[in-house]
Design a protein around this motif. Sequence first.
Motif, PDB file in Angstrom:
ATOM      1  N   LEU A  47     -63.545   7.240   0.015  1.00 30.65           N
ATOM      2  CA  LEU A  47     -63.642   6.227   1.075  1.00 30.65           C
ATOM      3  C   LEU A  47     -63.216   4.865   0.546  1.00 30.65           C
ATOM      4  O   LEU A  47     -62.446   4.146   1.211  1.00 30.65           O
ATOM      5  CB  LEU A  47     -65.084   6.166   1.591  1.00 30.65           C
ATOM      6  N   SER A  48     -63.710   4.494  -0.646  1.00 34.75           N
ATOM      7  CA  SER A  48     -63.338   3.193  -1.207  1.00 34.75           C
ATOM      8  C   SER A  48     -61.844   3.141  -1.519  1.00 34.75           C
ATOM      9  O   SER A  48     -61.197   2.092  -1.332  1.00 34.75           O
ATOM     10  CB  SER A  48     -64.152   2.907  -2.469  1.00 34.75           C
ATOM     11  N   ILE A  49     -61.261   4.260  -1.965  1.00 35.47           N
ATOM     12  CA  ILE A  49     -59.818   4.299  -2.239  1.00 35.47           C
ATOM     13  C   ILE A  49     -59.025   4.111  -0.958  1.00 35.47           C
ATOM     14  O   ILE A  49     -58.046   3.356  -0.915  1.00 35.47           O
ATOM     15  CB  ILE A  49     -59.436   5.626  -2.926  1.00 35.47           C
ATOM     16  N   TYR A  50     -59.445   4.793   0.117  1.00 32.69           N
ATOM     17  CA  TYR A  50     -58.746   4.646   1.398  1.00 32.69           C
ATOM     18  C   TYR A  50     -58.779   3.194   1.871  1.00 32.69           C
ATOM     19  O   TYR A  50     -57.768   2.654   2.358  1.00 32.69           O
ATOM     20  CB  TYR A  50     -59.392   5.535   2.466  1.00 32.69           C
ATOM     21  N   ILE A  68     -62.255  -9.048   9.665  1.00 36.35           N
ATOM     22  CA  ILE A  68     -61.751  -7.770   9.135  1.00 36.35           C
ATOM     23  C   ILE A  68     -62.405  -7.408   7.800  1.00 36.35           C
ATOM     24  O   ILE A  68     -62.885  -6.277   7.633  1.00 36.35           O
ATOM     25  CB  ILE A  68     -60.215  -7.795   9.030  1.00 36.35           C
ATOM     26  N   PRO A  69     -62.463  -8.316   6.809  1.00 43.12           N
ATOM     27  CA  PRO A  69     -63.162  -7.963   5.559  1.00 43.12           C
ATOM     28  C   PRO A  69     -64.632  -7.611   5.776  1.00 43.12           C
ATOM     29  O   PRO A  69     -65.161  -6.720   5.107  1.00 43.12           O
ATOM     30  CB  PRO A  69     -63.024  -9.227   4.711  1.00 43.12           C
ATOM     31  N   ILE A  70     -65.298  -8.310   6.691  1.00 47.30           N
ATOM     32  CA  ILE A  70     -66.703  -8.003   6.967  1.00 47.30           C
ATOM     33  C   ILE A  70     -66.843  -6.577   7.500  1.00 47.30           C
ATOM     34  O   ILE A  70     -67.718  -5.816   7.085  1.00 47.30           O
ATOM     35  CB  ILE A  70     -67.291  -9.021   7.968  1.00 47.30           C
ATOM     36  N   LEU A  71     -65.946  -6.215   8.424  1.00 51.55           N
ATOM     37  CA  LEU A  71     -65.981  -4.856   8.991  1.00 51.55           C
ATOM     38  C   LEU A  71     -65.720  -3.806   7.907  1.00 51.55           C
ATOM     39  O   LEU A  71     -66.372  -2.757   7.868  1.00 51.55           O
ATOM     40  CB  LEU A  71     -64.951  -4.731  10.117  1.00 51.55           C
ATOM     41  N   LEU A  72     -64.755  -4.094   7.047  1.00 50.38           N
ATOM     42  CA  LEU A  72     -64.449  -3.156   5.966  1.00 50.38           C
ATOM     43  C   LEU A  72     -65.635  -3.003   5.012  1.00 50.38           C
ATOM     44  O   LEU A  72     -65.934  -1.889   4.542  1.00 50.38           O
ATOM     45  CB  LEU A  72     -63.209  -3.618   5.200  1.00 50.38           C
ATOM     46  N   LEU A  73     -66.312  -4.117   4.718  1.00 46.09           N
ATOM     47  CA  LEU A  73     -67.491  -4.055   3.849  1.00 46.09           C
ATOM     48  C   LEU A  73     -68.605  -3.240   4.485  1.00 46.09           C
ATOM     49  O   LEU A  73     -69.305  -2.473   3.813  1.00 46.09           O
ATOM     50  CB  LEU A  73     -67.987  -5.469   3.533  1.00 46.09           C
ATOM     51  N   ILE A  74     -68.772  -3.399   5.808  1.00 49.97           N
ATOM     52  CA  ILE A  74     -69.801  -2.621   6.509  1.00 49.97           C
ATOM     53  C   ILE A  74     -69.475  -1.138   6.463  1.00 49.97           C
ATOM     54  O   ILE A  74     -70.344  -0.294   6.214  1.00 49.97           O
ATOM     55  CB  ILE A  74     -69.932  -3.110   7.973  1.00 49.97           C
ATOM     56  N   VAL A  75     -68.183  -0.810   6.681  1.00 52.84           N
ATOM     57  CA  VAL A  75     -67.751   0.593   6.638  1.00 52.84           C
ATOM     58  C   VAL A  75     -68.050   1.214   5.279  1.00 52.84           C
ATOM     59  O   VAL A  75     -68.434   2.384   5.185  1.00 52.84           O
ATOM     60  CB  VAL A  75     -66.236   0.694   6.960  1.00 52.84           C
ATOM     61  N   LEU A  76     -67.896   0.426   4.216  1.00 51.43           N
ATOM     62  CA  LEU A  76     -68.163   0.933   2.870  1.00 51.43           C
ATOM     63  C   LEU A  76     -69.647   0.858   2.521  1.00 51.43           C
ATOM     64  O   LEU A  76     -70.192   1.779   1.902  1.00 51.43           O
ATOM     65  CB  LEU A  76     -67.363   0.115   1.851  1.00 51.43           C
ATOM     66  N   VAL A 124     -72.505   0.888   4.394  1.00 48.77           N
ATOM     67  CA  VAL A 124     -73.469   1.751   5.085  1.00 48.77           C
ATOM     68  C   VAL A 124     -73.589   3.124   4.412  1.00 48.77           C
ATOM     69  O   VAL A 124     -74.695   3.551   4.054  1.00 48.77           O
ATOM     70  CB  VAL A 124     -73.110   1.894   6.580  1.00 48.77           C
ATOM     71  N   PRO A 125     -72.483   3.853   4.193  1.00 43.48           N
ATOM     72  CA  PRO A 125     -72.629   5.149   3.502  1.00 43.48           C
ATOM     73  C   PRO A 125     -73.081   5.023   2.049  1.00 43.48           C
ATOM     74  O   PRO A 125     -73.781   5.896   1.539  1.00 43.48           O
ATOM     75  CB  PRO A 125     -71.232   5.763   3.587  1.00 43.48           C
ATOM     76  N   VAL A 126     -72.692   3.922   1.357  1.00 48.08           N
ATOM     77  CA  VAL A 126     -73.121   3.733  -0.035  1.00 48.08           C
ATOM     78  C   VAL A 126     -74.638   3.543  -0.109  1.00 48.08           C
ATOM     79  O   VAL A 126     -75.317   4.169  -0.933  1.00 48.08           O
ATOM     80  CB  VAL A 126     -72.391   2.528  -0.676  1.00 48.08           C
ATOM     81  N   VAL A 127     -75.179   2.698   0.754  1.00 46.97           N
ATOM     82  CA  VAL A 127     -76.628   2.456   0.759  1.00 46.97           C
ATOM     83  C   VAL A 127     -77.378   3.729   1.150  1.00 46.97           C
ATOM     84  O   VAL A 127     -78.393   4.086   0.532  1.00 46.97           O
ATOM     85  CB  VAL A 127     -76.976   1.300   1.718  1.00 46.97           C
ATOM     86  N   ALA A 128     -76.857   4.434   2.164  1.00 42.03           N
ATOM     87  CA  ALA A 128     -77.504   5.680   2.587  1.00 42.03           C
ATOM     88  C   ALA A 128     -77.511   6.703   1.451  1.00 42.03           C
ATOM     89  O   ALA A 128     -78.526   7.365   1.193  1.00 42.03           O
ATOM     90  CB  ALA A 128     -76.780   6.250   3.805  1.00 42.03           C
TER      91      ALA A 128
END
Length: 359
Positions: A48-51, A98-106, A108-112
Motif C-alpha cells: 500500500l505504501s509503495i502504491y 491531497i497529502p492529508i487524504l493520502l496520509l489517512i489512506v495509509l 488507518v490500516p497501519v494503526v488498525a
Amino acid sequence: MKKWLTKLRLVSLFALLTLVLAGCGKPFVSALRPAGEVADMQYSLIMLSIYIMVFVTAVVTVIFIYVVWKFRFRKGDEDKIPEQVEGNHKLEIIWTVIPILLLIVLAVPVVAATFELADVRPMDRENRTPDDALVVNVRANLYWWEFEYPDYGIITSQDLIVPTDERVYFNLKAADVKHSFWIPSAGGKMDTNTENINRFYLTFDSGRTEQAGDYFYGKCAELCGPSHALMDFKVKAVSKDEFTQWADNMKTYEASAEGDLAQQGEQLFEEKGCLGCHAVNPVDERPEQARTGPNLASFGERSRVAGILPHDEESIKNWLRDPEKYKPGNKMTNTYPKLEEQEIDALTEYLQGLKVESN
C-alpha cells in the motif's frame, strides 16, 4: 568537457550498480515472501505504501515535465514574465488536501494493524493451556538464541521448533545488550531489551513452509557487537501432532553417550567444565547455569554449528579448535580451555550423539 564526461560515466556506473545490487540478497531473508498471517498483513501495508509513493512520484514527475516544457526558454520571450499564481487559494487547498487524504489512506490500516498485532491477551488468560496459546520465551545472548517452552518445561537453543497454522506467542528479553528478533518470512522484527519484556505473536502457514526449504531463517536485526551478522537461528515449522511429539520426546530425554569415544567425550565435557555453561538435557535442574551457554540437548540434530557453520564433523572440530575465528567476541573464547586433537575427536563424537528424535 572531459571532466564532465568522466563525472557522467561515474554517475551512470553507480546508478547501474545501485539498480543491480538492489536485487541481490537471499530469498529467505526477504520480507517480500510472506509465509504467515502477520507477514501477510505487513506485506499488504508495504505494498500500500509503495502504491501511494509511486502515485505521488508519477504525479509530481508529470507536473514537473509539464512545467519545464510549458515555461521553457523561447527566443523572443526574453522580457516576457509568465502569469504569477502566488496566493492561489484553489491550488493551495488542492496540494494541502491531497497529502492529508493520502496520509489517512495509509494511516488507518497501519494503526488498525498495529493494534491487531499487539493483541497478546490470549497469553494472559487464566488456566491457559498450550492448545489455547503456545508461549515461547526467547532470550537473546552474545551471540546465540535460547528458546524456552514454559508450558512444557523444556529449553533449547539455536533451533526454534513451532507448530504450523496457529499463533505462537513470544516473550522477548536480552541477557546482555539490546538485540532484535527477526524471522523475515514470518513477520517484522521486535527488539529484545535487558530492562523489559516485549511480546508479540507470529504464525507459520503449513501451505507455504516449502518456500523456506527445511527451515525458516531468523536473525538479529539490531547491531549488538562484532558478530552481530553471525547471530542467526533456524525455525522449523511442523504440524501440531509433530510438535507435540517433539515436546514429549524433549521432556523425557536424558543425554547418554554410546561407544568408547563418545564416553571419553562425555567425561571430558565434565572435566573441562563445559557443564558449567552448557546443559545437555532440555529439562535441567540448574536453569541459571544452563543459560550461560547454549543448551546442547539436541545438538546432533541441528541444522548449523554455532548457527552459521554446516552441521558436519569438520565444522564441529573447527569450532572446538578456535571459536573466536568463527564468531569474534563470543563469550566462549575467554573461558575456553586449549584442547588436544584427541580430545577434540572425543568431544565431537559425544556432541554428535546428542539427539532427541532418535531416543
